[in-house]
Design a protein around this motif. Structure first.
Motif, PDB file in Angstrom:
ATOM      1  N   LYS B  84      47.460  60.792  50.678  1.00 42.13           N
ATOM      2  CA  LYS B  84      48.762  61.232  49.631  1.00 42.13           C
ATOM      3  C   LYS B  84      48.128  61.683  48.483  1.00 42.13           C
ATOM      4  O   LYS B  84      48.799  62.368  47.962  1.00 42.13           O
ATOM      5  CB  LYS B  84      49.202  59.642  49.258  1.00 42.13           C
ATOM      6  N   VAL B  85      46.894  61.169  48.035  1.00 42.02           N
ATOM      7  CA  VAL B  85      46.358  62.025  46.909  1.00 42.02           C
ATOM      8  C   VAL B  85      46.100  63.422  47.030  1.00 42.02           C
ATOM      9  O   VAL B  85      46.548  64.133  46.239  1.00 42.02           O
ATOM     10  CB  VAL B  85      44.940  61.268  46.418  1.00 42.02           C
ATOM     11  N   ILE B  86      45.744  63.721  48.258  1.00 43.68           N
ATOM     12  CA  ILE B  86      45.544  65.245  48.504  1.00 43.68           C
ATOM     13  C   ILE B  86      46.780  65.946  48.616  1.00 43.68           C
ATOM     14  O   ILE B  86      46.930  67.025  47.939  1.00 43.68           O
ATOM     15  CB  ILE B  86      44.685  65.490  49.945  1.00 43.68           C
ATOM     16  N   ASP B  88      49.564  65.128  47.082  1.00 42.25           N
ATOM     17  CA  ASP B  88      50.180  65.095  45.955  1.00 42.25           C
ATOM     18  C   ASP B  88      49.862  66.402  45.018  1.00 42.25           C
ATOM     19  O   ASP B  88      50.371  66.822  44.052  1.00 42.25           O
ATOM     20  CB  ASP B  88      50.274  63.718  45.224  1.00 42.25           C
TER      21      ASP B  88
END
Lengths: 136, 130
Positions: B84-86, B88
């Motif tokens: 999810k960090v990537i 986002d």
């Protein structure tokens, strides 16, 4: 013209190995024609499709190239953003403030915190800003 | 012709430099102690699912895999959080798409457990790649 006729006449002769030269000459001529046809097909029929794709690709690539990606921030976001987000969302939740002025500020801040919940560097900036605004 | 050859080599260089940047950043934060897990990225074949493909997908090299090398096996929620960090990070997703990747894979070091996402759904470029 005579030269071409001479080549054709020579090619009809059987070579010393027993293989026909006619085959080899016409074979290579047809291969080269086939390559030219493929090249022209690629150039004229698919050119519209290729240019459209290239334009889209360049647009996206330029946009992404302008903003240089900070990989250290990406790695920090993976490992530390969750902790700092929890801390900030608890500490500066709008329900914790009673004064009207503070509540409006906290709501704005909280919205920004939620929007950048997986961006470590932005959360650190927001933390510093919150400390200045609220002195908590 | 030469332009295409040079363009191809330029893209390959760009792809490998992105992967090595990621690995270098991951290593340095692991060495400094800020990261409990060491992440390593590499290029894979990608998904065979046609829904994942887009106009710039590379043939047989369209997967961007992040492997988490930690002391303990990671839970599914931890793997999803890494992905999810990537996803986002919009600029990173756009760059991945432009360089020919179409699948983001996050895998644990143990076994074949992992999660994957189609990058085109997270690019937010108005359905151009559909």
């Amino acid at each position: 013209m005579n030269y071409i006729l001479q080549i054709i006449a020579d090619s009809e002769k059987i070579s010393s190995n027993g293989t026909s030269l006619t085959y080899s000459i016409w074979f290579w001529i047809s291969i080269s024609e086939f390559i030219i046809i493929l090249f022209l097909l690629n150039k004229f029929i698919f050119s519209k499709f290729n240019t459209r794709l290239k334009k889209e690709k360049n647009n996206i690539f330029n946009k992404s190239n302008k903003e240089n990606i900070d990989m250290i921030n990406v790695i920090d976001s993976i490992n530390q953003a969750r902790g700092i987000y929890k801390e900030l969302s608890n500490k500066y939740h709008p329900d914790r403030f009673h004064a009207e002025n503070e509540k409006i500020l906290a709501t704005k801040l909280f919205q920004e915190i939620v929007a950048n919940k997986r961006n470590y560097s932005k959360l650190v900036e927001l933390k510093a800003r919150a400390q200045n605004q609220f002195n908590l | 012709m030469w332009y295409r050859i040079l363009e191809w080599f330029g893209e390959v260089k760009e792809r490998y430099s992105l992967v090595s940047d990621f690995n270098r950043a991951s290593k340095s934060s692991f060495i400094q102690g800020t990261a409990p897990t060491l992440l390593s990225a590499k290029i894979t074949i990608g998904s065979t699912n046609i829904d994942f493909k887009h106009a710039f997908s590379k043939f047989l090299a369209s997967g961007f895999r992040i492997k988490a090398l930690s002391g303990k096996p990671l839970t599914k929620s931890e793997l999803i959080e890494i992905g999810k960090v990537i996803l986002d990070n919009e600029e990173l997703v756009r760059k991945l798409i432009a360089l020919g990747w179409d699948t983001l894979e996050v895998q644990d070091i143990k076994g074949f457990h992992g999660v994957k996402w189609p990058l085109k759904k997270y690019a937010k470029i108005g359905g151009l790649l559909e």
